[in-house]
Design a protein around this motif. Structure first.
Motif, PDB file in Angstrom:
ATOM      1  N   PRO A  85       0.804  -1.230   0.000  1.00 20.49           N
ATOM      2  CA  PRO A  85       0.000   0.000   0.000  1.00 20.49           C
ATOM      3  C   PRO A  85       0.831   1.271   0.000  1.00 20.49           C
ATOM      4  CG  PRO A  85       0.113  -0.882   2.212  1.00 20.49           C
ATOM      5  CD  PRO A  85       0.894  -1.831   1.341  1.00 20.49           C
ATOM      6  N   CYS A  86       2.122   1.167   0.249  1.00 23.23           N
ATOM      7  CA  CYS A  86       2.991   2.358   0.323  1.00 23.23           C
ATOM      8  C   CYS A  86       4.369   1.990  -0.235  1.00 23.23           C
ATOM      9  CB  CYS A  86       3.084   2.887   1.746  1.00 23.23           C
ATOM     10  SG  CYS A  86       3.331   1.619   3.007  1.00 23.23           S
ATOM     11  N   VAL A  87       4.489   2.019  -1.554  1.00 20.44           N
ATOM     12  CA  VAL A  87       5.722   1.624  -2.232  1.00 20.44           C
ATOM     13  C   VAL A  87       6.876   2.537  -1.831  1.00 20.44           C
ATOM     14  CG1 VAL A  87       6.814   1.345  -4.491  1.00 20.44           C
ATOM     15  CG2 VAL A  87       4.426   0.699  -4.174  1.00 20.44           C
ATOM     16  N   GLY A  88       8.008   1.915  -1.501  1.00 20.04           N
ATOM     17  CA  GLY A  88       9.214   2.672  -1.159  1.00 20.04           C
ATOM     18  C   GLY A  88       9.316   3.120   0.278  1.00 20.04           C
ATOM     19  N   GLU A  89       8.317   2.832   1.109  1.00 16.51           N
ATOM     20  CA  GLU A  89       8.343   3.241   2.509  1.00 16.51           C
ATOM     21  C   GLU A  89       8.445   2.014   3.414  1.00 16.51           C
ATOM     22  OE1 GLU A  89       5.644   6.554   3.565  1.00 16.51           O
ATOM     23  OE2 GLU A  89       4.799   6.283   1.573  1.00 16.51           O
ATOM     24  N   GLU A  90       8.861   2.258   4.661  1.00 15.27           N
ATOM     25  CA  GLU A  90       8.999   1.173   5.619  1.00 15.27           C
ATOM     26  C   GLU A  90       7.617   0.659   6.027  1.00 15.27           C
ATOM     27  OE1 GLU A  90      11.386   2.265   8.925  1.00 15.27           O
ATOM     28  OE2 GLU A  90      13.183   2.655   7.734  1.00 15.27           O
ATOM     29  N   LYS A  91       7.505  -0.655   6.047  1.00 13.62           N
ATOM     30  CA  LYS A  91       6.209  -1.278   6.372  1.00 13.62           C
ATOM     31  C   LYS A  91       6.376  -2.265   7.516  1.00 13.62           C
ATOM     32  CE  LYS A  91       6.241  -2.284   2.045  1.00 13.62           C
ATOM     33  NZ  LYS A  91       7.050  -1.207   1.493  1.00 13.62           N
ATOM     34  N   SER A  92       5.257  -2.547   8.170  1.00 10.74           N
ATOM     35  CA  SER A  92       5.230  -3.495   9.281  1.00 10.74           C
ATOM     36  C   SER A  92       3.946  -4.325   9.195  1.00 10.74           C
ATOM     37  CB  SER A  92       5.301  -2.781  10.630  1.00 10.74           C
ATOM     38  OG  SER A  92       6.467  -1.987  10.730  1.00 10.74           O
ATOM     39  N   LEU A  93       3.961  -5.432   9.906  1.00 13.46           N
ATOM     40  CA  LEU A  93       2.781  -6.298  10.013  1.00 13.46           C
ATOM     41  C   LEU A  93       2.375  -6.362  11.480  1.00 13.46           C
ATOM     42  CD1 LEU A  93       0.767  -8.364   8.823  1.00 13.46           C
ATOM     43  CD2 LEU A  93       2.496 -10.132   9.249  1.00 13.46           C
ATOM     44  N   LYS A  94       1.145  -5.949  11.773  1.00 10.12           N
ATOM     45  CA  LYS A  94       0.642  -5.960  13.146  1.00 10.12           C
ATOM     46  C   LYS A  94      -0.485  -6.985  13.241  1.00 10.12           C
ATOM     47  CE  LYS A  94      -1.050  -2.842  16.776  1.00 10.12           C
ATOM     48  NZ  LYS A  94      -1.427  -1.458  17.093  1.00 10.12           N
ATOM     49  N   VAL A  95      -0.344  -7.903  14.200  1.00  4.86           N
ATOM     50  CA  VAL A  95      -1.292  -9.012  14.310  1.00  4.86           C
ATOM     51  C   VAL A  95      -1.838  -9.080  15.730  1.00  4.86           C
ATOM     52  CG1 VAL A  95      -1.664 -11.484  13.957  1.00  4.86           C
ATOM     53  CG2 VAL A  95       0.070 -10.282  12.606  1.00  4.86           C
ATOM     54  N   LEU A  96      -3.163  -9.135  15.836  1.00  4.22           N
ATOM     55  CA  LEU A  96      -3.851  -9.397  17.108  1.00  4.22           C
ATOM     56  C   LEU A  96      -4.521 -10.761  16.963  1.00  4.22           C
ATOM     57  CD1 LEU A  96      -4.856  -8.340  19.908  1.00  4.22           C
ATOM     58  CD2 LEU A  96      -6.879  -7.477  18.692  1.00  4.22           C
ATOM     59  N   TYR A  97      -4.038 -11.728  17.760  1.00  4.51           N
ATOM     60  CA  TYR A  97      -4.564 -13.086  17.607  1.00  4.51           C
ATOM     61  C   TYR A  97      -4.923 -13.692  18.960  1.00  4.51           C
ATOM     62  CZ  TYR A  97       0.176 -14.705  18.848  1.00  4.51           C
ATOM     63  OH  TYR A  97       1.371 -14.942  19.482  1.00  4.51           O
ATOM     64  N   GLN A  98      -5.709 -14.740  18.874  1.00  5.90           N
ATOM     65  CA  GLN A  98      -6.168 -15.449  20.074  1.00  5.90           C
ATOM     66  C   GLN A  98      -5.635 -16.880  20.049  1.00  5.90           C
ATOM     67  OE1 GLN A  98     -10.317 -14.773  21.415  1.00  5.90           O
ATOM     68  NE2 GLN A  98     -10.515 -16.997  21.437  1.00  5.90           N
ATOM     69  N   PHE A  99      -5.059 -17.278  21.173  1.00  9.41           N
ATOM     70  CA  PHE A  99      -4.541 -18.639  21.290  1.00  9.41           C
ATOM     71  C   PHE A  99      -4.820 -19.149  22.707  1.00  9.41           C
ATOM     72  CE2 PHE A  99      -1.035 -21.672  22.139  1.00  9.41           C
ATOM     73  CZ  PHE A  99      -1.331 -22.600  21.151  1.00  9.41           C
ATOM     74  N   ARG A 100      -5.466 -20.322  22.761  1.00 12.72           N
ATOM     75  CA  ARG A 100      -5.899 -20.904  24.039  1.00 12.72           C
ATOM     76  C   ARG A 100      -6.843 -19.964  24.769  1.00 12.72           C
ATOM     77  NH1 ARG A 100      -4.328 -24.836  21.826  1.00 12.72           N
ATOM     78  NH2 ARG A 100      -2.598 -26.190  22.434  1.00 12.72           N
ATOM     79  N   GLY A 101      -7.608 -19.179  24.001  1.00 13.79           N
ATOM     80  CA  GLY A 101      -8.577 -18.266  24.588  1.00 13.79           C
ATOM     81  C   GLY A 101      -7.982 -16.985  25.132  1.00 13.79           C
ATOM     82  N   VAL A 102      -6.667 -16.773  24.915  1.00 13.58           N
ATOM     83  CA  VAL A 102      -5.970 -15.579  25.437  1.00 13.58           C
ATOM     84  C   VAL A 102      -5.522 -14.719  24.261  1.00 13.58           C
ATOM     85  CG1 VAL A 102      -4.055 -14.720  26.829  1.00 13.58           C
ATOM     86  CG2 VAL A 102      -5.196 -16.863  27.464  1.00 13.58           C
ATOM     87  N   LEU A 103      -5.713 -13.397  24.389  1.00 15.62           N
ATOM     88  CA  LEU A 103      -5.303 -12.484  23.328  1.00 15.62           C
ATOM     89  C   LEU A 103      -3.787 -12.286  23.315  1.00 15.62           C
ATOM     90  CD1 LEU A 103      -8.013  -9.661  23.379  1.00 15.62           C
ATOM     91  CD2 LEU A 103      -7.618 -11.376  21.588  1.00 15.62           C
ATOM     92  N   HIS A 104      -3.218 -12.238  22.109  1.00 14.18           N
ATOM     93  CA  HIS A 104      -1.798 -11.968  21.900  1.00 14.18           C
ATOM     94  C   HIS A 104      -1.673 -10.872  20.844  1.00 14.18           C
ATOM     95  CE1 HIS A 104      -1.881 -15.981  23.637  1.00 14.18           C
ATOM     96  NE2 HIS A 104      -0.559 -15.955  23.817  1.00 14.18           N
ATOM     97  N   GLN A 105      -0.565 -10.157  20.879  1.00 10.95           N
ATOM     98  CA  GLN A 105      -0.337  -9.097  19.890  1.00 10.95           C
ATOM     99  C   GLN A 105       1.149  -9.012  19.555  1.00 10.95           C
ATOM    100  OE1 GLN A 105      -2.552  -5.198  19.805  1.00 10.95           O
ATOM    101  NE2 GLN A 105      -0.527  -4.383  20.330  1.00 10.95           N
TER     102      GLN A 105
END
Length: 433
Positions: free
Chosen positions: A391-411
């Motif tokens: 979505p932003c060619v030539g710029e620094e990018k990151s991946l942010k994930v909010l997930y659930q495992f064993r019923g507990v939220l992780h980020q």
């Protein structure tokens, strides 16, 4: 090419205290340009083995000077060596004829010989320079030089060059100059390629101590400054700017004496000017230049981004049924469920609040990659994953994930080219937070 401008600023520190009646005094110190030197060379390949080199130089000092022009023809005779014929002429010296030969004696040793005949009003002045070099180890070279005729001398030196340092020690016995020199340069492994250097040179002419630094200020420019303190030379400040293949050199002679004030201003002055220029001029210029380049890149890739976006959206639609089955299987085993995932440029710093946040929702394509309650991404750009696009060619990018495992939220947040493996205990969000 090289341009050197010698500046005499001794009036700043060595002013006459008395004023003569017939000489009007001035409250401002006189700073003069007392010498200049300009040299330029061009290499033109003639064939696969032949090269022509045309060079010229002009020098002037205190109103007097001269210049010369040289033509050299170089031929590579074999994989082990080459030869060069040189012809030159100038307004102060007569014609010059030279022959240079380079030869690899062994894989770790080579020799260079340069013979020259200089014709002048005093007759023919022959000269011979021979350099024998040997590779002592992977990072160390040893040189032995013998010069006869014009300024005869014998010189030996050892040079060690590594990723973080450059060390040189040299000893010369000659007429009229004999000296010993030790220099060290430390290379910082930063983006600006900062280097700090110092050297000591002592001989029949006196002693000189030099220290300085250089730093990359743009993609093709390197700025350096060196303070030279010596007896009887005095104190000098040497400023050098390398721009691509051009060198601009400004030696500023401050005083003929060892004055602490001259040493202080020669050391502190360039630092203050550099940091002020870097903050007020260089950094804003580079930031604006980068923005212009990014804008051009965005304009040229706008249609491509739109196409990639449409392809990613089509891929996400095809993934919907697979993702539904994966979520059902993961919910049954209390496994890994991606709650939300975003990919692109995140802006959290208040000082950058004017920048636009450019992220896309990648929850569905990321959940589609979950297998047996695990998600593993390699060290590669995430823009190439199915259902992703840039979505932003030539710029620094990151991946942010909010997930659930064993019923507990992780980020977790990972850089674009950073490997990612989830779930992990360190990603867990504390219940009290």
């Amino acid at each position: 090419g090289t341009i050197s401008v010698g500046i005499d600023a001794t009036d700043l520190f060595d002013r006459y205290e008395e004023e003569y009646e017939d000489v009007p005094g001035s409250s401002f110190p006189q700073i003069e340009i007392n010498k200049m030197h300009i040299s330029q060379s061009i290499e033109a390949p003639l064939t696969a083995t032949d090269t022509a080199i045309l060079s010229g130089n002009l020098s002037t000092q205190n109103g007097n000077g001269g210049g010369s022009i040289n033509l050299a023809l170089r031929r590579v005779t074999s994989a082990k060596g080459w030869g060069e014929l040189e012809f030159g002429a100038g307004d102060l010296q007569g014609p010059l004829f030279g022959l240079k030969i380079f030869r690899n004696l062994t894989p770790r040793c080579f020799i260079t010989t340069n013979c020259a005949l200089q014709f002048s009003s005093r007759g023919i002045r022959p000269g011979l320079t021979t350099v024998l070099a040997r590779n002592l180890d992977k990072n160390t070279m040893g040189y032995l030089q013998w010069r006869w005729g014009i300024q005869s001398a014998m010189n030996t030196s050892i040079v060690r060059d590594t990723k973080t340092s450059h060390f040189t020690v040299a000893l010369q016995l000659g007429i009229p100059h004999s000296f010993m020199m030790v220099s060290y340069q430390h290379k910082f492994q930063d983006e600006d390629q900062t280097r700090v250097k110092g050297s000591v040179k002592a001989g029949f002419f006196g002693t000189i101590v030099e220290y300085g630094a250089e730093r990359k200020i743009s993609r093709h420019s390197i700025l350096g400054a060196t303070v030279s303190v010596g007896v009887p030379q005095g104190v000098s400040l040497k400023i050098k700017l390398n721009r691509a293949s051009q060198t601009y050199f400004f030696p500023v002679h401050l005083t003929d004496q060892l004055l602490p004030s001259a040493v202080f201003y020669a050391t502190v002055g360039p630092l203050v000017v550099y940091f002020a220029m870097h903050r007020l001029v260089i950094r804003p210029y580079l930031r604006a230049q980068k923005e212009r380049e990014l804008e051009k890149q965005r304009e040229s890739t706008a249609s491509d981004i739109l196409q990639k976006k449409q392809e990613a959206e089509a891929a996400v639609r095809l993934m919907q049924e697979s993702v539904r089955r994966i979520i059902e299987a993961e919910e049954a085993r209390m496994g890994l469920i991606v709650v939300n995932a975003w990919y692109g440029k995140f802006v959290n710093d208040n000082s950058r609040k004017n920048e636009k946040v450019k992220v896309i929702d990648v929850t569905v394509p990321l959940q589609c990659l979950v297998k047996d309650s695990k998600l593993i991404l390699t060290e590669a750009s995430k823009a190439g994953l199915p259902g992703f696009y840039d979505p932003c060619v030539g710029e620094e990018k990151s991946l942010k994930v909010l997930y659930q495992f064993r019923g507990v939220l992780h980020q977790v947040m990972a850089a674009d080219n950073e490997a990612l493996r989830i779930p992990k205990q360190s990603h867990r969000i504390d219940a009290d937070g």
